[in-house]
Design a protein around this motif. Structure first.
Motif, PDB file in Angstrom:
ATOM      1  N   ASP A 107      17.051  -5.924  14.696  1.00 46.83           N
ATOM      2  CA  ASP A 107      16.164  -4.824  14.335  1.00 46.83           C
ATOM      3  C   ASP A 107      15.611  -5.073  12.939  1.00 46.83           C
ATOM      4  O   ASP A 107      16.337  -4.998  11.947  1.00 46.83           O
ATOM      5  N   PHE A 108      14.314  -5.384  12.860  1.00 46.66           N
ATOM      6  CA  PHE A 108      13.679  -5.645  11.577  1.00 46.66           C
ATOM      7  C   PHE A 108      13.083  -4.389  10.948  1.00 46.66           C
ATOM      8  O   PHE A 108      12.417  -4.478   9.917  1.00 46.66           O
ATOM      9  N   GLY A 109      13.308  -3.258  11.561  1.00 50.12           N
ATOM     10  CA  GLY A 109      12.810  -2.010  11.000  1.00 50.12           C
ATOM     11  C   GLY A 109      11.494  -1.589  11.604  1.00 50.12           C
ATOM     12  O   GLY A 109      11.039  -2.119  12.627  1.00 50.12           O
ATOM     13  N   THR A 110      10.869  -0.623  10.946  1.00 47.17           N
ATOM     14  CA  THR A 110       9.603  -0.050  11.407  1.00 47.17           C
ATOM     15  C   THR A 110       8.525  -0.298  10.367  1.00 47.17           C
ATOM     16  O   THR A 110       8.756  -0.143   9.168  1.00 47.17           O
ATOM     17  N   SER A 111       7.361  -0.694  10.829  1.00 43.02           N
ATOM     18  CA  SER A 111       6.252  -0.969   9.916  1.00 43.02           C
ATOM     19  C   SER A 111       5.803   0.310   9.213  1.00 43.02           C
ATOM     20  O   SER A 111       5.821   1.395   9.790  1.00 43.02           O
ATOM     21  N   PHE A 112       5.392   0.163   7.956  1.00 49.97           N
ATOM     22  CA  PHE A 112       4.839   1.292   7.217  1.00 49.97           C
ATOM     23  C   PHE A 112       3.422   1.616   7.663  1.00 49.97           C
ATOM     24  O   PHE A 112       2.935   2.714   7.421  1.00 49.97           O
ATOM     25  N   SER A 113       2.732   0.640   8.252  1.00 56.68           N
ATOM     26  CA  SER A 113       1.351   0.881   8.678  1.00 56.68           C
ATOM     27  C   SER A 113       1.334   1.927   9.794  1.00 56.68           C
ATOM     28  O   SER A 113       2.172   1.932  10.691  1.00 56.68           O
ATOM     29  N   GLY A 114       0.398   2.824   9.704  1.00 49.71           N
ATOM     30  CA  GLY A 114       0.307   3.914  10.671  1.00 49.71           C
ATOM     31  C   GLY A 114       0.813   5.222  10.119  1.00 49.71           C
ATOM     32  O   GLY A 114       0.537   6.286  10.678  1.00 49.71           O
ATOM     33  N   ARG A 115       1.546   5.163   9.020  1.00 43.17           N
ATOM     34  CA  ARG A 115       1.996   6.399   8.384  1.00 43.17           C
ATOM     35  C   ARG A 115       0.879   6.949   7.508  1.00 43.17           C
ATOM     36  O   ARG A 115       0.152   6.201   6.874  1.00 43.17           O
ATOM     37  N   SER A 116       0.791   8.233   7.422  1.00 48.25           N
ATOM     38  CA  SER A 116      -0.258   8.874   6.634  1.00 48.25           C
ATOM     39  C   SER A 116       0.324  10.026   5.842  1.00 48.25           C
ATOM     40  O   SER A 116       1.445  10.482   6.091  1.00 48.25           O
ATOM     41  N   SER A 117      -0.457  10.489   4.890  1.00 56.78           N
ATOM     42  CA  SER A 117      -0.015  11.582   4.040  1.00 56.78           C
ATOM     43  C   SER A 117       0.029  12.913   4.764  1.00 56.78           C
ATOM     44  O   SER A 117       0.619  13.880   4.283  1.00 56.78           O
ATOM     45  N   SER A 118      -0.586  12.997   5.936  1.00 52.65           N
ATOM     46  CA  SER A 118      -0.616  14.260   6.687  1.00 52.65           C
ATOM     47  C   SER A 118       0.627  14.452   7.536  1.00 52.65           C
ATOM     48  O   SER A 118       0.732  15.441   8.261  1.00 52.65           O
ATOM     49  N   GLY A 119       1.546  13.468   7.467  1.00 48.07           N
ATOM     50  CA  GLY A 119       2.781  13.594   8.234  1.00 48.07           C
ATOM     51  C   GLY A 119       2.727  12.931   9.585  1.00 48.07           C
ATOM     52  O   GLY A 119       3.709  12.916  10.315  1.00 48.07           O
ATOM     53  N   SER A 162       3.387   4.582  13.347  1.00 46.34           N
ATOM     54  CA  SER A 162       3.864   3.241  13.025  1.00 46.34           C
ATOM     55  C   SER A 162       4.529   2.596  14.237  1.00 46.34           C
ATOM     56  O   SER A 162       4.975   3.283  15.160  1.00 46.34           O
ATOM     57  N   ARG A 163       4.604   1.256  14.199  1.00 46.39           N
ATOM     58  CA  ARG A 163       5.206   0.484  15.278  1.00 46.39           C
ATOM     59  C   ARG A 163       6.363  -0.312  14.722  1.00 46.39           C
ATOM     60  O   ARG A 163       6.466  -0.542  13.515  1.00 46.39           O
ATOM     61  N   SER A 164       7.236  -0.769  15.604  1.00 45.41           N
ATOM     62  CA  SER A 164       8.359  -1.584  15.156  1.00 45.41           C
ATOM     63  C   SER A 164       7.849  -2.937  14.671  1.00 45.41           C
ATOM     64  O   SER A 164       6.818  -3.442  15.137  1.00 45.41           O
ATOM     65  N   VAL A 219       1.384  -7.977   2.822  1.00 51.79           N
ATOM     66  CA  VAL A 219       1.573  -7.968   1.369  1.00 51.79           C
ATOM     67  C   VAL A 219       0.449  -7.186   0.705  1.00 51.79           C
ATOM     68  O   VAL A 219       0.686  -6.420  -0.236  1.00 51.79           O
ATOM     69  N   SER A 220      -0.781  -7.363   1.184  1.00 53.44           N
ATOM     70  CA  SER A 220      -1.908  -6.625   0.609  1.00 53.44           C
ATOM     71  C   SER A 220      -1.745  -5.118   0.804  1.00 53.44           C
ATOM     72  O   SER A 220      -2.112  -4.329  -0.067  1.00 53.44           O
ATOM     73  N   ALA A 221      -1.180  -4.721   1.957  1.00 53.87           N
ATOM     74  CA  ALA A 221      -1.002  -3.297   2.254  1.00 53.87           C
ATOM     75  C   ALA A 221       0.338  -2.754   1.781  1.00 53.87           C
ATOM     76  O   ALA A 221       0.651  -1.593   2.028  1.00 53.87           O
ATOM     77  N   ARG A 222       1.151  -3.615   1.118  1.00 56.97           N
ATOM     78  CA  ARG A 222       2.486  -3.222   0.659  1.00 56.97           C
ATOM     79  C   ARG A 222       3.354  -2.737   1.820  1.00 56.97           C
ATOM     80  O   ARG A 222       4.150  -1.830   1.677  1.00 56.97           O
ATOM     81  N   ASP A 223       3.162  -3.377   2.988  1.00 56.81           N
ATOM     82  CA  ASP A 223       3.984  -3.044   4.162  1.00 56.81           C
ATOM     83  C   ASP A 223       5.273  -3.851   4.060  1.00 56.81           C
ATOM     84  O   ASP A 223       5.390  -4.950   4.606  1.00 56.81           O
ATOM     85  N   ILE A 224       6.250  -3.309   3.354  1.00 56.92           N
ATOM     86  CA  ILE A 224       7.458  -4.046   2.981  1.00 56.92           C
ATOM     87  C   ILE A 224       8.239  -4.575   4.188  1.00 56.92           C
ATOM     88  O   ILE A 224       8.625  -5.748   4.217  1.00 56.92           O
ATOM     89  N   PRO A 225       8.525  -3.792   5.220  1.00 56.37           N
ATOM     90  CA  PRO A 225       9.315  -4.322   6.342  1.00 56.37           C
ATOM     91  C   PRO A 225       8.677  -5.523   7.026  1.00 56.37           C
ATOM     92  O   PRO A 225       9.367  -6.491   7.370  1.00 56.37           O
ATOM     93  N   VAL A 226       7.348  -5.484   7.215  1.00 63.27           N
ATOM     94  CA  VAL A 226       6.668  -6.594   7.877  1.00 63.27           C
ATOM     95  C   VAL A 226       6.665  -7.831   6.981  1.00 63.27           C
ATOM     96  O   VAL A 226       6.919  -8.955   7.445  1.00 63.27           O
ATOM     97  N   ALA A 227       6.390  -7.660   5.685  1.00 66.15           N
ATOM     98  CA  ALA A 227       6.384  -8.792   4.760  1.00 66.15           C
ATOM     99  C   ALA A 227       7.758  -9.444   4.687  1.00 66.15           C
ATOM    100  O   ALA A 227       7.881 -10.677   4.685  1.00 66.15           O
ATOM    101  N   GLN A 228       8.816  -8.632   4.629  1.00 67.98           N
ATOM    102  CA  GLN A 228      10.173  -9.180   4.580  1.00 67.98           C
ATOM    103  C   GLN A 228      10.502  -9.939   5.853  1.00 67.98           C
ATOM    104  O   GLN A 228      11.110 -11.025   5.803  1.00 67.98           O
TER     105      GLN A 228
END
Length: 323
Positions: free
Chosen positions: A79-91, A95-97, A282-291
């Motif tokens: 399990d590499f976690g969940t991507s930060f992409s897809g999350r928004s400030s509206s709650g 996001s996808r795995s 890396v450009s989007a600071r999506d830490i789980p995917v970059a790691q």
């Protein structure tokens, strides 16, 4: 325990230990990247309280050691976690795995690396062996000059040259899709594969040539020549089997480069591989995917180098037949 088995197990243990330390470096390096995902999503005008709440939701407010243990524990379970992409400030959380994101991209990168290896490895072995057989001839000098010229160019410059001269023959954008037939996919990856072939072929060719030439001065090779064996027999039957260790090492290094060093080539040709995904994350600071991308690159490099070590060990007569 047989010396070969003991040495192989020792190399495997060192490989796992190396990967552990590399995972710490990857986690630390990505954590130190400038910028913040919460601020990037919410904007610079967001209140500090809002940013802190968003970071808390993502788990970024926890101590680094705790986040690392959670991450590496999940990785050990697949399990590499969940991507930060897809999350928004509206709650809204769309996001996808990470595994779901990386899977198709990794397959694309492995396909490109496989096509390149199928062309580059046999061609480099052929050029290296024939150059060793015709040492210091015009053919030998020409092969060395051409391969050294191609390796002297940066990947992106070589890629642009191929685009300029072969744009009418092959597609310049390698935008492959899962629905493509094999023939169309091969046509799309022709220029990226050719670029990477020209980059890595010099290493493998020159190592093969050097290993063969070094062995040709051995006493048992001279004895085989005195017995009347042809040059082809001497190379293929006597010299090449004893040259596999250095040749396998340089091939493993270059195969690792095919997976690890494709970032520039994928960006130039807009190829949807794991290298392009890492740049975007890396450009989007999506830490789980970059790691995850960095860890896959590291694991691939370590695994292929372990494979080269093991090939060198099992082809060593001193270990295979200990006294």
């Amino acid at each position: 325990m047989h010396p070969v088995l003991a040495t192989v197990l020792q190399r495997l243990g060192l490989g796992l230990l190396t990967l552990f330390f590399v995972s710490i470096i990857i986690f630390s390096a990505i954590s130190f990247l400038p910028g913040d995902f919460g601020e990037q999503v919410l904007g610079q005008t967001a209140l500090p309280e809002t940013v802190e709440a968003f970071r808390r939701e993502l788990g970024l407010d926890q101590p680094a050691w705790k986040r690392y243990l959670q991450w590496i524990g999940g990785v050990m379970q697949g399990d590499f976690g969940t991507s930060f992409s897809g999350r928004s400030s509206s709650g809204v959380d769309a996001s996808r795995s990470v595994v779901e994101l990386i899977g198709p991209r990794l397959w694309n990168t492995l396909f490109l690396a496989g096509v390149t290896a199928i062309v580059a490895v046999p061609l480099s072995l052929f050029l290296g062996i024939t150059a060793a057989l015709k040492r210091n001839s015009l053919y030998d000098r020409s092969v060395n000059a051409v391969t050294l010229t191609t390796i002297s160019f940066p990947e992106f410059f070589l890629a642009y040259l191929l685009i300029v001269f072969l744009a009418g023959v092959f597609p310049t954008l390698a935008n492959v899709t899962p629905e493509m037939e094999l023939g169309e996919r091969l046509s799309k990856v022709a220029l990226p594969a050719l670029t990477m072939t020209l980059v890595i072929i010099a290493h493998m060719m020159r190592m093969t040539r050097a290993a063969i030439i070094n062995l040709l001065a051995s006493p048992y090779i001279e004895m085989a020549q005195l017995k009347g064996a042809s040059k082809t027999t001497v190379i293929l039957k006597h010299a090449l089997p004893n040259a596999w260790a250095p040749i396998a090492t340089v091939i493993a290094f270059n195969l690792a480069y095919l997976v690890v060093g494709v970032v520039v080539v994928e960006v130039v040709f807009v190829y949807p591989g794991i290298g392009q995904l890492m740049v975007d994350s890396v450009s989007a600071r999506d830490i789980p995917v970059a790691q995850a991308c960095a860890l896959i690159f590291a694991a691939t490099y370590i695994l292929l180098n372990l494979l080269a070590d093991i090939i060198g060990i099992v082809t060593n007569p001193r270990l295979l037949h200990p006294r």
